[in-house]
Design an enzyme around this catalytic site. Sequence first.
Site, mmCIF file in Angstrom:
data_model
loop_
_atom_site.group_PDB
_atom_site.id
_atom_site.type_symbol
_atom_site.label_atom_id
_atom_site.label_comp_id
_atom_site.label_asym_id
_atom_site.label_seq_id
_atom_site.Cartn_x
_atom_site.Cartn_y
_atom_site.Cartn_z
ATOM 1 N N GLU A 1 -76.122 -59.698 42.480
ATOM 2 C CA GLU A 1 -76.667 -58.769 43.468
ATOM 3 C C GLU A 1 -75.795 -57.511 43.491
ATOM 4 O O GLU A 1 -74.571 -57.613 43.395
ATOM 5 C CB GLU A 1 -76.636 -59.430 44.855
ATOM 6 C CG GLU A 1 -77.174 -58.568 45.972
ATOM 7 C CD GLU A 1 -76.924 -59.197 47.361
ATOM 8 O OE1 GLU A 1 -75.964 -59.965 47.518
ATOM 9 O OE2 GLU A 1 -77.709 -58.902 48.279
ATOM 10 N N LYS B 1 -85.377 -59.439 48.914
ATOM 11 C CA LYS B 1 -84.481 -60.231 49.758
ATOM 12 C C LYS B 1 -84.979 -60.274 51.202
ATOM 13 O O LYS B 1 -85.273 -59.244 51.797
ATOM 14 C CB LYS B 1 -83.079 -59.631 49.714
ATOM 15 C CG LYS B 1 -82.021 -60.406 50.488
ATOM 16 C CD LYS B 1 -80.667 -59.686 50.373
ATOM 17 C CE LYS B 1 -79.549 -60.434 51.059
ATOM 18 N NZ LYS B 1 -78.273 -59.679 50.952
ATOM 19 N N CYS C 1 -78.251 -64.131 47.834
ATOM 20 C CA CYS C 1 -77.079 -64.111 48.723
ATOM 21 C C CYS C 1 -77.301 -64.796 50.082
ATOM 22 O O CYS C 1 -77.449 -66.001 50.145
ATOM 23 C CB CYS C 1 -76.591 -62.673 48.885
ATOM 24 S SG CYS C 1 -74.856 -62.570 49.393
#
Length: 506
Positions: A80, A179, A212
């Site tokens: 990321e 995300k 993440c």
Amino acid sequence: MISSQLLAYVAISAFCILNVSAMDTFIAAVYEHSVILPNATLNPASHEEALALMNQNLDVLEGAITSAAKQGAHIIVTPEDGIYGWVFTRETIYPYLEDIPDPQVNWIPCNDPSRFGHTPVQERLSCLAKKNSIYVVANIGDKKPCEANDPQCPTDGRYQYNTNVVFDSEGKLVARYHKQNIFMGEDQFNSPKKAEVVTFNTTFGKFGIFTCFDILFHDPAVILVKDFHVDTILFPTAWMNVLPHLSAVEFHSAWAMGMGVNFLAANIHHPLRKMTGSGIYAPDSPRAFHYDMKTEEGKLLLSELDSHLYRSVVNWSSYANSIEALSTGNQEFKGTVFFDNFTFMELKGVTGNYTVCHRDLCCHLSYKMSEKRSDEVYALGAFDGLHTVEGTYYLQICTMLKCGTTDLKTCGESVEAASTRFEMFSLSGTFGTQYVFPEVLLSEVQLAPGEFQVSSDGRLFSLKPTSGPVLTVTLFGRWYEKDWTSNASSELRAQALGLMISHSGL
Ligand SMILES: *[C@@H]1O[C@H](CO)[C@@H](O)[C@H](O)[C@H]1NC(C)=O
Ligand SMILES: *[C@@H]1O[C@H](CO)[C@@H](O)[C@H](O)[C@H]1NC(C)=O
Ligand SMILES: *[C@@H]1O[C@H](CO)[C@@H](O)[C@H](O)[C@H]1NC(C)=O
Ligand SMILES: *[C@@H]1O[C@H](CO)[C@@H](O)[C@H](O)[C@H]1NC(C)=O
Ligand SMILES: *[C@@H]1O[C@H](CO)[C@@H](O)[C@H](O)[C@H]1NC(C)=O
Ligand SMILES: *[C@@H]1O[C@H](CO)[C@@H](O)[C@H](O)[C@H]1NC(C)=O
């Protein structure tokens, strides 16, 4: 003529499918990248400057992709923020963004670079995948103008998304994931209105993808495994390590084991911000991992994994509910682990059986140390409650950990080194959730592949004496349903908010 050609084609396809479906294993690669950061500035860079910086990072990633392909890797994951970093406002990231189309458009950017406007980064990634005949997973920024009638449209008239893209070995865009769980301070990006569940099939298994902070939440991470039955998770991350329970290699390998999936985690390498820790994790054990706070170098990891997984079911409370409390009457005390108020009990002897409870969670531990050192203290802790700092999420945690010093007030602090090895341990808890991630972390933030196991009745136990001194043995439970129904007082939330401002994290 046509029909015989067709027949031949069908025959060849069938042969290929039979041939490739025999692909029981594959080689995975992850690259921990020491990202080259742009100048921190309030003035947006020009498109040319932004592209020049992204190409510097892509030059490094190209080396990793080429090397992985030469060593036989079928897929490589990069981190990321790996192409431009993270220090941005909405305005300063804008020159780095590209319009990323829905993969349904069936697009090979390398063959048709101008089909969706100016998309040089997607073109370069696609060509790297195609040229090296390898799946490439990367994280870039997507921009989408808002509908005029959309009440949530930001004032600048566009959504900006933290986006994972996957190009297959022919360079085709096969996955795009925005995300969902944006981390605090990531103000340059928006969350999609609804979590996107993104999967794709390959000849080496079914893949799902998220990013993440998403790993701490139900949507889409758990849905991908539980409802879409993916074999392997692709996980670009920019993860800041937080001991004792949320160091990258520790938590990501635990998620792979707890959920019963392969997990390919590629982290940023930036020791100054405690970002390091990448790995290739199978459900039974880590296959490769890397943690390095000492150098500035990137690192390529490769390992073979099974393409298809058969998940075994663990009942995380069965054993703990079946036994009596093990306690030996030690005094309980309170201690803080990453802002959460745990109930602890000191491990006084070289061997022992203890139970400690917090609210509805009771944790049982049996252990034997190699020696009881006078300069180290270990404690058994329990926590059952809502965590409210840097994110709101309900936890049930059973943990055995090394305290900071011999002062019991330091139990729960970040500790990176220990000297005590364990001959054996067995940890279990009366969990109310089915989502529990087993962690075993050794001194210097090292994993312990092949040294422990989880039984179907929910015990985390050692298979042999630990190969190194122990930092923590933990069952990290997430009770997703309780995230929003549980009762954090407004005062507590305000307090957490105050702490958030002075602290930075994952
Ligand atoms: C960063 O600053 C240097 C020197 O001023 C400049 O050459 C470069 O283009 C800048 N990079 C970006 C991405 O703005
Ligand atoms: C993936 O493959 C499986 C098994 O071959 C099949 O059932 C499924 O429909 C495929 N999914 C997609 C998205 O192609
Ligand atoms: C786990 O086992 C206990 C009995 O030991 C049972 O009451 C409970 O329903 C089981 N939980 C699940 C999720 O199967
Ligand atoms: C933790 O809880 C105990 C008792 O429940 C309380 O006395 C103590 O002040 C709390 N500590 C913190 C840091 O919140
Ligand atoms: C802990 O329990 C095990 C079996 O339940 C027993 O064999 C052992 O003696 C106990 N150890 C101590 C120190 O009480
Ligand atoms: C929240 O707390 C209040 C008072 O502390 C209580 O009356 C209420 O039932 C609680 N709600 C839930 C969902 O636990």
